[in-house]
Design an enzyme around this catalytic site. Structure first.
Site, PDB file in Angstrom:
ATOM      1  CG  HIS A  64      -1.645  -1.288   1.409  1.00 42.63           C
ATOM      2  ND1 HIS A  64      -2.640  -1.682   0.542  1.00 42.63           N
ATOM      3  CD2 HIS A  64      -1.520  -2.300   2.312  1.00 42.63           C
ATOM      4  CE1 HIS A  64      -3.113  -2.865   0.918  1.00 42.63           C
ATOM      5  NE2 HIS A  64      -2.448  -3.265   1.990  1.00 42.63           N
ATOM      6  CG  HIS A  92       2.086   5.368   6.589  1.00 44.30           C
ATOM      7  ND1 HIS A  92       1.755   5.174   7.927  1.00 44.30           N
ATOM      8  CD2 HIS A  92       1.003   5.934   6.009  1.00 44.30           C
ATOM      9  CE1 HIS A  92       0.515   5.586   8.130  1.00 44.30           C
ATOM     10  NE2 HIS A  92       0.049   6.069   6.985  1.00 44.30           N
ATOM     11  CG  HIS A  94      -1.564   8.169   2.705  1.00 41.09           C
ATOM     12  ND1 HIS A  94      -2.294   7.003   2.579  1.00 41.09           N
ATOM     13  CD2 HIS A  94      -1.223   8.255   4.021  1.00 41.09           C
ATOM     14  CE1 HIS A  94      -2.418   6.427   3.770  1.00 41.09           C
ATOM     15  NE2 HIS A  94      -1.755   7.159   4.658  1.00 41.09           N
ATOM     16  CD  GLU A 104      -4.817   8.966   3.471  1.00 38.44           C
ATOM     17  OE1 GLU A 104      -4.577   8.769   4.673  1.00 38.44           O
ATOM     18  OE2 GLU A 104      -5.327   8.100   2.724  1.00 38.44           O
ATOM     19  CG  HIS A 117      -0.639   9.764   7.813  1.00 41.67           C
ATOM     20  ND1 HIS A 117      -1.563   9.045   7.071  1.00 41.67           N
ATOM     21  CD2 HIS A 117      -1.010  11.062   7.715  1.00 41.67           C
ATOM     22  CE1 HIS A 117      -2.462   9.876   6.566  1.00 41.67           C
ATOM     23  NE2 HIS A 117      -2.144  11.103   6.943  1.00 41.67           N
ATOM     24  CB  THR A 198      -6.813   7.133   6.095  1.00 38.57           C
ATOM     25  OG1 THR A 198      -5.446   6.704   5.869  1.00 38.57           O
ATOM     26  CG2 THR A 198      -6.841   8.348   6.989  1.00 38.57           C
TER      27      THR A 198
HETATM   28  C1  LIG Z   1      -0.737  -0.290   5.392  1.00 39.35           C
HETATM   29  C2  LIG Z   1      -0.990   1.127   5.356  1.00 39.35           C
HETATM   30  N1  LIG Z   1      -1.235   1.797   6.578  1.00 39.35           N
HETATM   31  C3  LIG Z   1      -1.017   1.440   7.845  1.00 39.35           C
HETATM   32  O1  LIG Z   1      -0.321   0.517   8.150  1.00 39.35           O
HETATM   33  C4  LIG Z   1      -1.660   2.319   8.867  1.00 39.35           C
HETATM   34  C5  LIG Z   1      -1.721   1.883  10.191  1.00 39.35           C
HETATM   35  C6  LIG Z   1      -2.274   2.726  11.156  1.00 39.35           C
HETATM   36  C7  LIG Z   1      -2.752   4.005  10.774  1.00 39.35           C
HETATM   37 CL1  LIG Z   1      -3.389   5.049  12.010  1.00 39.35          CL
HETATM   38  C8  LIG Z   1      -2.703   4.429   9.440  1.00 39.35           C
HETATM   39  S1  LIG Z   1      -3.238   6.017   8.959  1.00 39.35           S
HETATM   40  N2  LIG Z   1      -3.191   6.126   7.375  1.00 39.35           N
HETATM   41  O2  LIG Z   1      -4.597   6.208   9.406  1.00 39.35           O
HETATM   42  O3  LIG Z   1      -2.275   6.949   9.540  1.00 39.35           O
HETATM   43  C9  LIG Z   1      -2.155   3.578   8.488  1.00 39.35           C
HETATM   44  C10 LIG Z   1      -0.053   1.957   4.570  1.00 39.35           C
HETATM   45  C11 LIG Z   1      -0.579   3.075   3.968  1.00 39.35           C
HETATM   46  C12 LIG Z   1       0.222   3.879   3.207  1.00 39.35           C
HETATM   47  C13 LIG Z   1       1.565   3.594   3.033  1.00 39.35           C
HETATM   48  C14 LIG Z   1       2.102   2.478   3.625  1.00 39.35           C
HETATM   49  C15 LIG Z   1       1.304   1.642   4.420  1.00 39.35           C
HETATM   50  O4  LIG Z   1       1.824   0.564   5.021  1.00 39.35           O
HETATM   51 ZN   LIG Z   2      -1.652   7.060   6.610  1.00 38.79          ZN
END
Ligand SMILES: C[C@@H](NC(=O)c1ccc(Cl)c(S(N)(=O)=O)c1)c1ccccc1O
Ligand SMILES: [Zn+2]
Length: 266
Positions: A64, A92, A94, A104, A117, A198
């Site tokens: 992802h 990570h 987006h 986002e 994030h 998200t």
């Molecule tokens: C797997 C995926 N995201 C997570 O692991 C993730 C885990 C906890 C939270 Cl709180 C969030 S978030 N987007 O709400 O901050 C994202 C991901 C997305 C983008 C890039 C690399 C990646 O691995």
């Molecule tokens: Zn994120």
């Protein structure tokens, strides 16, 4: 099939397998700056963080996007809207297929080129990130809007590792310490509201803290993000993306609904 960001498995299909994705405390949202209320209690408890650059351990292609996993020990985030202490788990990013979109959160309807994030979990109340993700006060994410501009030296350390994690599931040691604090903006004003992950399973367990000041990243650096592939080496490309390139991995905004949006700092 695994969730993703294509027409077939993208954000509008997630609620089928992850019903929470259709909830009323979802993220991201559009930040309508006119709705934000400034809150003296936020001003009186400044947000404070401590990170240990040597604790950034590995970078992985999750399929992802890229994600840097961190040894939480020694890190802490306190203050602002937070009760107790939160520890850094991972960070990570987006992004979009072109730099006119990709963040986002949006601000007064405006998208940014990407969004970083930093994911933290409530170590005052829970044993680890996985447990914390199941509670409404379990997680806090520091969000940083990225706009096109100068090359970002700290993010360049991530970019340099991307060729070695080009396919899903690949991971590598982070040899040169990456300091998450160096990826944050100079001014610390932020918006905060209660939201969710998200990404599936979209748990409604995140206190969002989104910095107001964007940080710069270059077009070449954004292009490097888009060179990641969403499938495993040796497998054929499952997603109908341009030969499986992860050209976009952001969730469109959801309604804020009756949630309060607070701000701290101008
Ligand atoms: C797997 C995926 N995201 C997570 O692991 C993730 C885990 C906890 C939270 Cl709180 C969030 S978030 N987007 O709400 O901050 C994202 C991901 C997305 C983008 C890039 C690399 C990646 O691995
Ligand atoms: Zn994120």
């Amino acid at each position: 099939a695994e969730w993703g960001y294509t027409k077939r498995n993208g954000p509008f299909t997630w609620a089928k397998n992850y019903p929470t994705a259709a909830g009323i405390r979802q993220s991201p949202v559009d930040i309508d700056t006119a709705l934000a209320t400034s809150d003296s209690s936020l001003e009186s408890k400044p947000l404070r963080w401590k990170y240990v650059p040597q604790n950034t351990r590995t970078i992985v292609n999750s399929g992802h996007g890229w994600r840097v996993d961190v040894d939480s020990e020694g890190s802490e985030l306190v203050g602002g809207p937070l009760e107790g202490t939160y520890k850094l788990q991972q960070f990570h990013c987006h992004w979009g297929s072109s730099s006119d979109k990709g963040s986002e959160h949006t601000v007064d309807g405006q998208s940014y080129a990407a969004e970083l994030h930093l994911v933290h979990w409530n170590s005052s109340k829970y044993a680890d990130c996985g447990e914390a993700a199941d509670y409404p006060d379990g997680l806090t994410v520091l969000g940083v809007l990225l706009k096109v501009g100068a090359k970002n030296p700290e993010l360049q350390k991530v970019i340099d590792l991307i060729p070695s994690i080009s396919h899903r599931g690949e991971k590598t040691e982070v040899k040169e310490a990456i300091d998450p604090a160096k990826m944050l903006p100079k001014t610390l004003s932020y918006w905060t509201y209660l939201g969710s992950l998200t990404v599936p399973p979209c748990n409604e367990s995140v206190t969002w803290i989104l910095f107001k000041e964007p940080v710069e990243v270059s077009e070449e650096q954004l292009a490097a993000f888009r060179s990641l592939r969403c499938y495993k080496r040796g497998e054929e490309c499952p997603c109908d993306e341009v030969d499986g390139l992860l050209i976009s991995n952001y969730r469109p905004t959801l309604p804020l609904g009756t949630r309060e949006l607070r701000e701290c700092g101008s």
